[in-house]
Design an enzyme around this catalytic site. Structure first.
Site, PDB file in Angstrom:
ATOM      1  N   HIS A  62       0.515   4.553   4.562  1.00 22.71           N
ATOM      2  CA  HIS A  62      -0.097   5.167   3.392  1.00 22.71           C
ATOM      3  C   HIS A  62       0.358   6.613   3.215  1.00 22.71           C
ATOM      4  O   HIS A  62       0.747   7.028   2.115  1.00 22.71           O
ATOM      5  CB  HIS A  62      -1.622   5.118   3.516  1.00 22.71           C
ATOM      6  CG  HIS A  62      -2.177   3.737   3.406  1.00 22.71           C
ATOM      7  ND1 HIS A  62      -3.534   3.465   3.486  1.00 22.71           N
ATOM      8  CD2 HIS A  62      -1.577   2.534   3.220  1.00 22.71           C
ATOM      9  CE1 HIS A  62      -3.731   2.160   3.348  1.00 22.71           C
ATOM     10  NE2 HIS A  62      -2.554   1.589   3.194  1.00 22.71           N
ATOM     11  N   SER A  86       0.810  -1.213   0.000  1.00 27.74           N
ATOM     12  CA  SER A  86       0.000   0.000   0.000  1.00 27.74           C
ATOM     13  C   SER A  86       0.846   1.267   0.000  1.00 27.74           C
ATOM     14  O   SER A  86       0.498   2.253  -0.659  1.00 27.74           O
ATOM     15  CB  SER A  86      -0.935   0.007   1.216  1.00 27.74           C
ATOM     16  OG  SER A  86      -1.765  -1.133   1.218  1.00 27.74           O
TER      17      SER A  86
END
Length: 294
Positions: free
Chosen positions: A245, A199
């Site tokens: 993230h 991610s």
């Protein structure tokens, strides 16, 4: 009126014309043709049509080698097909398959010994010196759904970005973003946090897409909407590494800004320096954090 460029007089084979020179590439073939560029004799097989007259294959090849191919605004050659993107997807899928086989479960692949050796776990990095976890954790996934979501996002972003950035620059953005996400978790996350997944790298590609759109002065609305939606999901869904993230997004955008706004005259040198500086900065911050934990 010029002689016929191809056909000899009726009934007379080419080899029977001693008055004609022989082809530079085929000495057994007499010819009345010449290359308009080098003026060497050439048979019809060795000639290629040019804008004016015909050129021999040697001159055509030399001309192609000296012609500068058009490049994108990042500096990559036009027309490159995605190669790094499918390779990255294949590696992630392969690692998942190995962990699932070791664990004897697709849904519970995190029980694999390999998974435990490669995931991002702060004590293992700080106290055990297992620095590779900062990178290897980006190729692990918790179950098939986690893998599928990240690989779909990687495919969608990669098929658009890799041809524009080129394989080397695309790989640099991906890997530095992956490292940036892991370092963000290492710096600001809890000591017992366990993190894995691509991610951080995928969010780095989102940041790269946004910077590229801004550089081209295109409508940034769709890119901003995708990023905002994913950030909201990072806040609301359980089990999501927000730090990973955000770290990947920020680093990916910053590195891409250095790539796309590099001075054209020294583009390659500038871009290499930007990537190297980003890696050095992340490593230094990780080392400083380790000194605080030990």
């Amino acid at each position: 009126m010029a002689d016929s460029p191809i056909s000899p007089p009726p009934g007379e084979p080419i080899g029977a014309r001693p008055d004609l020179p022989v082809c530079a590439r085929h000495p057994d073939r007499a010819t009345g043709l010449r290359c308009v560029r080098c003026d060497r004799p050439a048979c019809p097989e060795c000639l290629r049509e040019a804008s004016v007259g015909y050129q021999c294959v040697d001159c055509v090849n030399r001309g192609r080698a000296t012609v500068r191919r058009p490049r994108t605004f990042v500096g990559a050659e036009f027309g490159g097909r995605p190669v790094v993107t499918p390779v990255l997807i294949a590696v992630n899928v392969l690692v998942f398959a190995v962990t699932a086989a070791q664990a004897g479960s697709v849904a519970g692949n995190q029980r694999s010994p390999l998974f435990g050796d490669l995931l991002m776990y702060t004590p293992s990095v700080a106290l055990g010196g297992e620095w590779w976890r900062l990178l290897t954790s980006g190729f692990l996934h918790f179950g098939p759904l986690h893998l599928a979501l990240n690989m779909i996002a990687l495919y969608v972003l990669g098929r658009d970005l890799e041809p524009v950035f080129g394989r080397l620059r695309f790989s640099a953005v991906y890997l530095v973003s992956l490292l940036g996400g892991s370092v963000a978790v290492y710096l600001f996350g809890g000591l017992n946090t366990v993190v894995a997944g691509a991610s951080g790298a995928v969010y780095g590609l989102m940041g790269a897409m946004l910077v590229a759109v801004l550089r081209l002065k295109l409508n940034a609305g769709p890119a901003l909407g995708v990023i905002a939606l994913n950030v909201v999901l990072s806040f609301t869904l359980p089990g999501i590494s927000l730090l990973g993230h955000i770290g990947g997004l920020v680093i990916g955008a910053a590195v891409t800004a250095g790539l796309v706004y590099a001075p054209a005259g020294k583009r390659n040198t500038w871009q290499a320096a930007v990537v190297a500086a980003a890696v050095v900065l992340l490593v230094v911050m990780a080392v400083v954090r380790t000194g605080q934990l030990v």
